[in-house]
Design a protein around this motif. Structure first.
Motif, mmCIF file in Angstrom:
data_model
loop_
_atom_site.group_PDB
_atom_site.id
_atom_site.type_symbol
_atom_site.label_atom_id
_atom_site.label_comp_id
_atom_site.label_asym_id
_atom_site.label_seq_id
_atom_site.Cartn_x
_atom_site.Cartn_y
_atom_site.Cartn_z
ATOM 1 N N LYS A 36 -38.771 33.374 24.329
ATOM 2 C CA LYS A 36 -39.285 34.203 23.233
ATOM 3 C C LYS A 36 -38.975 35.670 23.471
ATOM 4 O O LYS A 36 -38.580 36.390 22.559
ATOM 5 N N ASN A 37 -39.135 36.128 24.710
ATOM 6 C CA ASN A 37 -38.863 37.531 25.039
ATOM 7 C C ASN A 37 -37.385 37.870 24.931
ATOM 8 O O ASN A 37 -37.024 38.992 24.597
ATOM 9 N N GLN A 38 -36.509 36.915 25.236
ATOM 10 C CA GLN A 38 -35.065 37.164 25.235
ATOM 11 C C GLN A 38 -34.386 36.664 23.957
ATOM 12 O O GLN A 38 -33.177 36.735 23.855
ATOM 13 N N TRP A 39 -35.159 36.138 23.026
ATOM 14 C CA TRP A 39 -34.612 35.564 21.798
ATOM 15 C C TRP A 39 -33.503 34.577 22.125
ATOM 16 O O TRP A 39 -32.356 34.728 21.719
ATOM 17 N N SER A 40 -33.830 33.578 22.896
ATOM 18 C CA SER A 40 -32.826 32.609 23.324
ATOM 19 C C SER A 40 -33.315 31.190 23.064
ATOM 20 O O SER A 40 -34.305 30.991 22.358
ATOM 21 N N GLU A 41 -32.644 30.211 23.640
ATOM 22 C CA GLU A 41 -33.009 28.813 23.458
ATOM 23 C C GLU A 41 -33.610 28.259 24.739
ATOM 24 O O GLU A 41 -33.273 28.693 25.841
ATOM 25 N N LEU A 42 -34.492 27.285 24.573
ATOM 26 C CA LEU A 42 -35.103 26.589 25.692
ATOM 27 C C LEU A 42 -34.701 25.126 25.609
ATOM 28 O O LEU A 42 -34.930 24.464 24.599
ATOM 29 N N PHE A 43 -34.085 24.625 26.674
ATOM 30 C CA PHE A 43 -33.684 23.225 26.770
ATOM 31 C C PHE A 43 -34.641 22.539 27.739
ATOM 32 O O PHE A 43 -34.772 22.974 28.879
ATOM 33 N N ILE A 44 -35.284 21.476 27.262
ATOM 34 C CA ILE A 44 -36.198 20.714 28.104
ATOM 35 C C ILE A 44 -35.524 19.384 28.415
ATOM 36 O O ILE A 44 -35.091 18.669 27.514
ATOM 37 N N HIS A 45 -35.426 19.078 29.706
ATOM 38 C CA HIS A 45 -34.693 17.893 30.150
ATOM 39 C C HIS A 45 -35.640 16.801 30.637
ATOM 40 O O HIS A 45 -36.733 17.085 31.134
ATOM 41 N N TRP A 46 -35.180 15.551 30.522
ATOM 42 C CA TRP A 46 -35.870 14.424 31.143
ATOM 43 C C TRP A 46 -35.632 14.491 32.648
ATOM 44 O O TRP A 46 -34.841 15.306 33.121
ATOM 45 N N ARG A 47 -36.227 13.602 33.391
ATOM 46 C CA ARG A 47 -36.025 13.542 34.852
ATOM 47 C C ARG A 47 -34.560 13.301 35.214
ATOM 48 O O ARG A 47 -34.098 13.714 36.263
ATOM 49 N N ASN A 48 -33.821 12.602 34.353
ATOM 50 C CA ASN A 48 -32.412 12.307 34.624
ATOM 51 C C ASN A 48 -31.476 13.411 34.123
ATOM 52 O O ASN A 48 -30.284 13.227 34.048
ATOM 53 N N TRP A 49 -32.031 14.552 33.748
ATOM 54 C CA TRP A 49 -31.319 15.760 33.300
ATOM 55 C C TRP A 49 -30.724 15.653 31.897
ATOM 56 O O TRP A 49 -30.027 16.544 31.454
ATOM 57 N N GLN A 50 -30.986 14.560 31.187
ATOM 58 C CA GLN A 50 -30.583 14.481 29.788
ATOM 59 C C GLN A 50 -31.494 15.403 28.978
ATOM 60 O O GLN A 50 -32.681 15.529 29.288
ATOM 61 N N ILE A 51 -30.958 16.029 27.941
ATOM 62 C CA ILE A 51 -31.765 16.945 27.129
ATOM 63 C C ILE A 51 -32.747 16.141 26.287
ATOM 64 O O ILE A 51 -32.356 15.234 25.562
ATOM 65 N N MET A 96 -27.584 36.720 25.239
ATOM 66 C CA MET A 96 -28.595 35.692 25.180
ATOM 67 C C MET A 96 -28.479 34.821 26.431
ATOM 68 O O MET A 96 -27.401 34.422 26.807
ATOM 69 N N SER A 97 -29.602 34.541 27.062
ATOM 70 C CA SER A 97 -29.583 33.693 28.253
ATOM 71 C C SER A 97 -30.505 32.497 28.044
ATOM 72 O O SER A 97 -31.717 32.622 28.114
ATOM 73 N N ASN A 98 -29.916 31.374 27.730
ATOM 74 C CA ASN A 98 -30.690 30.164 27.503
ATOM 75 C C ASN A 98 -31.353 29.707 28.786
ATOM 76 O O ASN A 98 -30.789 29.809 29.870
ATOM 77 N N GLN A 99 -32.567 29.168 28.645
ATOM 78 C CA GLN A 99 -33.341 28.686 29.777
ATOM 79 C C GLN A 99 -33.373 27.160 29.755
ATOM 80 O O GLN A 99 -33.364 26.545 28.682
ATOM 81 N N HIS A 100 -33.420 26.562 30.944
ATOM 82 C CA HIS A 100 -33.489 25.104 31.078
ATOM 83 C C HIS A 100 -34.661 24.736 31.972
ATOM 84 O O HIS A 100 -34.852 25.352 33.020
ATOM 85 N N VAL A 101 -35.424 23.728 31.548
ATOM 86 C CA VAL A 101 -36.493 23.167 32.370
ATOM 87 C C VAL A 101 -35.986 21.810 32.832
ATOM 88 O O VAL A 101 -35.766 20.906 32.024
ATOM 89 N N THR A 102 -35.747 21.686 34.151
ATOM 90 C CA THR A 102 -35.185 20.452 34.700
ATOM 91 C C THR A 102 -35.965 20.012 35.927
ATOM 92 O O THR A 102 -36.680 20.787 36.539
ATOM 93 N N LYS A 103 -35.790 18.754 36.300
ATOM 94 C CA LYS A 103 -36.429 18.199 37.487
ATOM 95 C C LYS A 103 -35.734 18.764 38.716
ATOM 96 O O LYS A 103 -34.520 18.754 38.820
ATOM 97 N N HIS A 104 -36.523 19.270 39.648
ATOM 98 C CA HIS A 104 -35.962 19.769 40.899
ATOM 99 C C HIS A 104 -35.634 18.573 41.793
ATOM 100 O O HIS A 104 -36.400 17.614 41.838
ATOM 101 N N PRO A 105 -34.515 18.583 42.510
ATOM 102 C CA PRO A 105 -34.132 17.428 43.334
ATOM 103 C C PRO A 105 -35.158 17.063 44.413
ATOM 104 O O PRO A 105 -35.295 15.896 44.752
ATOM 105 N N ASP A 106 -35.876 18.045 44.935
ATOM 106 C CA ASP A 106 -36.815 17.777 46.022
ATOM 107 C C ASP A 106 -38.247 17.575 45.542
ATOM 108 O O ASP A 106 -38.909 16.629 45.923
ATOM 109 N N TRP A 107 -38.732 18.505 44.728
ATOM 110 C CA TRP A 107 -40.102 18.380 44.205
ATOM 111 C C TRP A 107 -40.271 19.245 42.967
ATOM 112 O O TRP A 107 -39.640 20.266 42.827
ATOM 113 N N GLY A 108 -41.139 18.807 42.094
ATOM 114 C CA GLY A 108 -41.529 19.594 40.934
ATOM 115 C C GLY A 108 -40.433 19.800 39.903
ATOM 116 O O GLY A 108 -39.454 19.062 39.835
#
Length: 73
Positions: free
Chosen positions: A43-58, A1-13
């Motif tokens: 969904k394809n990998q049956w894993s978890e998705l972590f969505i972070h705030w801009r400060n990288w807190q979950i 299982m490979s969990n995915q994270h959505v985080t703020k990029h340091p430079d943009w986006g």
């Protein structure tokens, strides 16, 4: 299982990255675009998705497989 994270990029986006990889999978202009992309991977990998705030807190955690002990937050 490979969990995915959505985080703020340091430079943009926002970026989507695998939990144990220092490199990002893909960068996006908006967080919602990253969430949509990360959700599809999770969904394809049956894993978890972590969505972070801009400060990288979950901010949110979504499981896309049967978790007998889901998080209680």
């Amino acid at each position: 299982m490979s969990n995915q994270h959505v985080t703020k990029h340091p430079d943009w986006g926002w970026w989507v990255k695998w939990a144990w990889n220092s490199k990002f999978t893909k960068r996006f202009d908006t967080q919602q675009e990253g969430i949509d992309y990360g959700k599809n991977i999770s969904k394809n990998q049956w894993s978890e998705l972590f969505i972070h705030w801009r400060n990288w807190q979950i901010r949110e955690r979504n499981t896309y497989w049967h978790d007998p002990f889901p998080p209680k937050w």
